[in-house]
Design a protein around this motif. Structure first.
Motif, PDB file in Angstrom:
ATOM      1  N   VAL A 157       0.638  -1.163   0.044  1.00  0.00           N
ATOM      2  CA  VAL A 157      -0.091  -0.214   0.172  1.00  0.00           C
ATOM      3  C   VAL A 157       0.836   1.364   0.088  1.00  0.00           C
ATOM      4  N   SER A 158       1.775   1.258   0.738  1.00  0.00           N
ATOM      5  CA  SER A 158       2.940   2.230   0.703  1.00  0.00           C
ATOM      6  C   SER A 158       3.309   2.519  -0.579  1.00  0.00           C
ATOM      7  N   ASP A 159       3.897   1.641  -1.226  1.00  0.00           N
ATOM      8  CA  ASP A 159       4.429   1.687  -2.599  1.00  0.00           C
ATOM      9  C   ASP A 159       3.533   2.253  -3.627  1.00  0.00           C
ATOM     10  N   THR A 160       2.105   1.741  -3.492  1.00  0.00           N
ATOM     11  CA  THR A 160       1.034   1.851  -4.550  1.00  0.00           C
ATOM     12  C   THR A 160       0.764   3.504  -4.143  1.00  0.00           C
ATOM     13  N   GLY A 161       0.546   3.831  -2.783  1.00  0.00           N
ATOM     14  CA  GLY A 161       0.313   5.254  -2.619  1.00  0.00           C
ATOM     15  C   GLY A 161       1.208   6.119  -3.223  1.00  0.00           C
ATOM     16  N   ALA A 162       2.590   5.784  -3.020  1.00  0.00           N
ATOM     17  CA  ALA A 162       3.572   6.733  -3.686  1.00  0.00           C
ATOM     18  C   ALA A 162       3.587   6.953  -5.032  1.00  0.00           C
ATOM     19  N   TYR A 163       3.389   5.486  -5.827  1.00  0.00           N
ATOM     20  CA  TYR A 163       3.214   5.674  -7.135  1.00  0.00           C
ATOM     21  C   TYR A 163       1.900   6.513  -7.640  1.00  0.00           C
ATOM     22  N   ALA A 164       0.922   6.124  -7.056  1.00  0.00           N
ATOM     23  CA  ALA A 164      -0.399   6.990  -7.698  1.00  0.00           C
ATOM     24  C   ALA A 164      -0.231   8.368  -7.577  1.00  0.00           C
ATOM     25  N   ILE A 165       0.101   8.887  -6.345  1.00  0.00           N
ATOM     26  CA  ILE A 165      -0.020  10.318  -6.080  1.00  0.00           C
ATOM     27  C   ILE A 165       1.178  10.946  -6.550  1.00  0.00           C
TER      28      ILE A 165
ATOM     29  N   THR B 295       9.053  11.631  -5.753  1.00  0.00           N
ATOM     30  CA  THR B 295       8.689  13.285  -5.278  1.00  0.00           C
ATOM     31  C   THR B 295       8.206  13.109  -4.295  1.00  0.00           C
ATOM     32  N   ARG B 296       8.207  14.383  -3.408  1.00  0.00           N
ATOM     33  CA  ARG B 296       7.856  14.460  -2.583  1.00  0.00           C
ATOM     34  C   ARG B 296       6.338  14.351  -2.270  1.00  0.00           C
ATOM     35  N   GLU B 297       5.544  14.549  -3.212  1.00  0.00           N
ATOM     36  CA  GLU B 297       4.090  14.325  -3.120  1.00  0.00           C
ATOM     37  C   GLU B 297       3.833  12.892  -3.053  1.00  0.00           C
ATOM     38  N   GLY B 298       4.804  11.844  -3.672  1.00  0.00           N
ATOM     39  CA  GLY B 298       4.722  10.514  -3.637  1.00  0.00           C
ATOM     40  C   GLY B 298       4.929  10.015  -2.221  1.00  0.00           C
ATOM     41  N   LEU B 299       5.853  10.611  -1.504  1.00  0.00           N
ATOM     42  CA  LEU B 299       6.201  10.346  -0.226  1.00  0.00           C
ATOM     43  C   LEU B 299       5.127  10.546   0.675  1.00  0.00           C
ATOM     44  N   VAL B 300       4.237  11.939   0.416  1.00  0.00           N
ATOM     45  CA  VAL B 300       3.031  12.145   1.248  1.00  0.00           C
ATOM     46  C   VAL B 300       1.915  11.314   1.018  1.00  0.00           C
ATOM     47  N   GLY B 301       1.771  10.513  -0.251  1.00  0.00           N
ATOM     48  CA  GLY B 301       0.947   9.494  -0.650  1.00  0.00           C
ATOM     49  C   GLY B 301       1.303   8.332  -0.036  1.00  0.00           C
ATOM     50  N   ALA B 302       2.496   7.937  -0.077  1.00  0.00           N
ATOM     51  CA  ALA B 302       2.962   6.637   0.856  1.00  0.00           C
ATOM     52  C   ALA B 302       2.480   6.663   2.216  1.00  0.00           C
TER      53      ALA B 302
ATOM     54  N   GLN C 145      -2.007   2.407  17.272  1.00  0.00           N
ATOM     55  CA  GLN C 145      -0.824   1.737  16.864  1.00  0.00           C
ATOM     56  C   GLN C 145      -0.503   1.392  15.411  1.00  0.00           C
ATOM     57  N   GLY C 146      -1.600   1.278  14.727  1.00  0.00           N
ATOM     58  CA  GLY C 146      -1.478   1.186  13.312  1.00  0.00           C
ATOM     59  C   GLY C 146      -1.028   2.516  12.572  1.00  0.00           C
ATOM     60  N   LEU C 147      -1.298   3.528  13.159  1.00  0.00           N
ATOM     61  CA  LEU C 147      -0.962   4.890  12.551  1.00  0.00           C
ATOM     62  C   LEU C 147       0.823   4.912  12.573  1.00  0.00           C
ATOM     63  N   LEU C 148       1.107   4.630  13.663  1.00  0.00           N
ATOM     64  CA  LEU C 148       2.425   4.657  13.954  1.00  0.00           C
ATOM     65  C   LEU C 148       2.991   3.497  13.091  1.00  0.00           C
ATOM     66  N   LEU C 149       2.626   2.219  13.086  1.00  0.00           N
ATOM     67  CA  LEU C 149       3.307   1.325  12.258  1.00  0.00           C
ATOM     68  C   LEU C 149       3.238   1.568  10.484  1.00  0.00           C
ATOM     69  N   GLY C 150       2.014   2.256  10.271  1.00  0.00           N
ATOM     70  CA  GLY C 150       2.169   2.767   8.829  1.00  0.00           C
ATOM     71  C   GLY C 150       3.192   3.941   8.524  1.00  0.00           C
ATOM     72  N   LEU C 151       3.189   4.762   9.354  1.00  0.00           N
ATOM     73  CA  LEU C 151       4.364   5.988   9.269  1.00  0.00           C
ATOM     74  C   LEU C 151       5.619   5.210   9.223  1.00  0.00           C
ATOM     75  N   ALA C 152       6.007   4.371  10.037  1.00  0.00           N
ATOM     76  CA  ALA C 152       7.367   3.669  10.196  1.00  0.00           C
ATOM     77  C   ALA C 152       7.275   2.819   8.697  1.00  0.00           C
ATOM     78  N   VAL C 153       6.319   2.216   8.519  1.00  0.00           N
ATOM     79  CA  VAL C 153       6.735   1.292   7.158  1.00  0.00           C
ATOM     80  C   VAL C 153       6.905   2.594   5.796  1.00  0.00           C
ATOM     81  N   ALA C 154       6.259   3.318   5.930  1.00  0.00           N
ATOM     82  CA  ALA C 154       6.322   4.297   4.769  1.00  0.00           C
ATOM     83  C   ALA C 154       7.819   4.838   4.685  1.00  0.00           C
ATOM     84  N   ALA C 155       8.229   5.002   5.935  1.00  0.00           N
ATOM     85  CA  ALA C 155       9.592   5.559   5.893  1.00  0.00           C
ATOM     86  C   ALA C 155      10.615   4.546   5.452  1.00  0.00           C
TER      87      ALA C 155
END
Length: 343
Positions: free
Chosen positions: A221-229, A247-254, A277-287
Motif C-alpha cells: 500500500v505504501s508503494d502504491t500510494g507513492a506511485y499513484a500520488i 517526488t515529495r508528493e509521492g512520499l506524502v501519498g505513501a 498503533q496502526g498509525l505509527l506502524l504505517g508511518l514507520a513502514v512508509a519511511a
C-alpha cells in the motif's frame, strides 16, 4: 545598390592620364571616340532581373501549424504485465501463508536464493566482484529456516556461519581481490537473507500469518500510494541524484495510504492491536520502504543498471520487488513485538 554598376557620372580626374577626360554627358558621344565607348560598355554590368514580389497587403498569411498533441504521462513499465504478475505472486503467497506455514518459509527461501543470484551476478558483471554464490545460497536458505525453527538466536548463528563459509570458499581462488570479494559476499548475506529472516520470525507467532499479511499489505500500500500520488501530482523531486522519479508528493501519498492501512490492519487483523498503533506502524513502514527503495536505487545507479533482473515482466527482477520489503521486515517485527508481544 552600387551606383557605379549603372554607369553613373564619375568625377573629373579619376580616370587617369591614359583614359582621357571625363565624359561630356550621359547621353552624348565621347570625344575619345569608339575606344572609350567600348571601355564604357565593358565597365557597365547588366541590371539583374528581380522577380515580382507582391505587395505586403496582397500576400496570403502563412498557415499556422497545429499545436502538438499533449503528451500523456507514462508509467514507465508494462502496467498490464505488472498487474498480472503481482496478482499471481499474491495468490501464491496468500495460499502458502494460510494453508501451510512451512510452505511459505519455502517461498521466502526461494526468493532469497533468486535474489542472491541476481545481486551477485550484477556485482560481477558491473564491478568485477566475485561474491561466492554457493555458500551464500545455502547459508541464506538455512538462515531463513533457522529463524523459523530456532528464532532470532538461530538466525544470528546461521548468519555468522554463512559469513565464515564465504571467507573459506573464496580461499580456493587466487588472493587478488580477496578482500573486495568477501566484503561483497558478507554484504549480500546481510542485505538479502538476514533481513528476510525477520519475515520468518513474524510467522512464528500464533497470529503469524496475520502479522506477515499486515507487513506485506502495508508495504504494498505504501508503494502504491507513492506511485499513484507521485504519478498524478508529483512535481518536487525527493532525491533527484538517487532516484529522479520519486517526488515529495509521492512520499506524502505513501505515508497517508500506509497509515490508513495500518490503522485498519491493527484494528481488525492483529490480536490486541489498536488503531493508533496502526498509525505509527504505517508511518514507520512508509519511511523504511522509501529508504529501502532509495537504497537499492543507489546500488543500481552505482552499478549503472535500471533493474536487477528481468525475471518478472513489468517488475524487473526479484530484487526489484524485495527492495522495499527487506528493510521493512525488521521494522514491522520489532514494532509488533513492542505493541502486542511475541505472540
Amino acid at each position: 545598390m552600387n551606383d557605379s554598376s549603372w554607369g553613373a557620372p564619375v568625377p573629373a580626374g579619376v580616370w587617369g592620364p591614359h583614359q582621357g577626360p571625363a565624359p561630356a554627358g550621359p547621353g552624348g558621344p565621347h570625344p575619345a571616340g569608339p575606344a572609350y565607348d567600348q571601355h564604357r560598355a565593358q565597365q557597365t554590368a547588366p541590371m539583374p532581373i528581380v522577380p515580382d514580389v507582391p505587395a505586403a497587403g496582397d500576400q496570403e498569411p502563412m498557415p499556422t501549424p497545429p499545436p502538438p498533441p499533449p503528451q500523456k504521462k507514462s508509467a514507465g513499465r508494462d502496467l498490464g504485465a505488472a498487474i498480472g504478475v503481482g496478482v499471481g505472486l499474491g495468490a501464491v503467497i496468500i495460499a502458502s501463508l494460510f494453508i501451510w506455514k512451512p510452505a511459505f518459509v519455502g517461498v521466502i527461501a526461494l526468493a532469497v536464493v533468486v535474489g542472491l543470484w541476481e545481486l551477485t551476478t550484477r556485482l560481477q558483471e558491473r564491478k568485477g566482484l566475485k561474491a561466492p554464490l554457493v555458500p551464500l545460497a545455502v547459508g541464506g536458505a538455512a538462515m531463513v529456516v533457522a529463524g523459523y525453527v530456532r528464532g532470532a538466536e538461530g538466525a544470528w548463528v546461521a548468519m555468522a556461519l554463512t559469513a565464515l563459509a564465504v571467507l573459506v570458499w573464496r580461499m580456493t581462488e587466487p588472493p587478488e581481490g580477496y578482500l573486495k570479494d568477501v566484503t561483497a559476499g558478507v554484504f549480500a548475506a546481510f542485505y538479502v537473507p538476514f533481513l528476510a529472516t525477520f519475515v520468518a520470525l513474524m510467522l512464528t507467532a500464533d497470529d503469524g500469518a496475520e502479522r506477515v499479511l499486515t507487513f506485506l499489505l502495508l508495504t504494498v500500500v505504501s508503494d502504491t500510494g507513492a506511485y499513484a500520488i507521485g504519478w498524478r501530482f508529483g512535481k518536487h523531486k525527493l532525491a533527484p541524484r538517487i532516484s529522479p522519479g520519486k517526488t515529495r508528493e509521492g512520499l506524502v501519498g505513501a505515508v497517508t495510504f500506509a497509515m490508513a492501512a495500518g490503522a485498519l490492519c491493527m484494528e481488525f487483523l492483529i490480536d490486541g492491536g489498536s488503531w493508533w498503533q496502526g498509525l505509527l506502524l504505517g508511518l514507520a513502514v512508509a519511511a523504511s520502504a522509501t529508504l529501502g527503495d532509495l537504497g537499492e536505487s543507489m546500488i543500481k545507479r552505482d552499478l549503472g543498471i535500471k533493474d536487477m533482473g528481468t525475471l518478472l515482466p513489468g517488475h524487473g527482477g526479484i530484487m526489484d520487488r524485495l527492495d522495499s520489503l527487506l528493510p521493512t521486515a525488521p521494522v514491522v517485527w520489532l514494532l509488533l513485538v513492542l505493541f502486542v508481544g511475541t505472540g
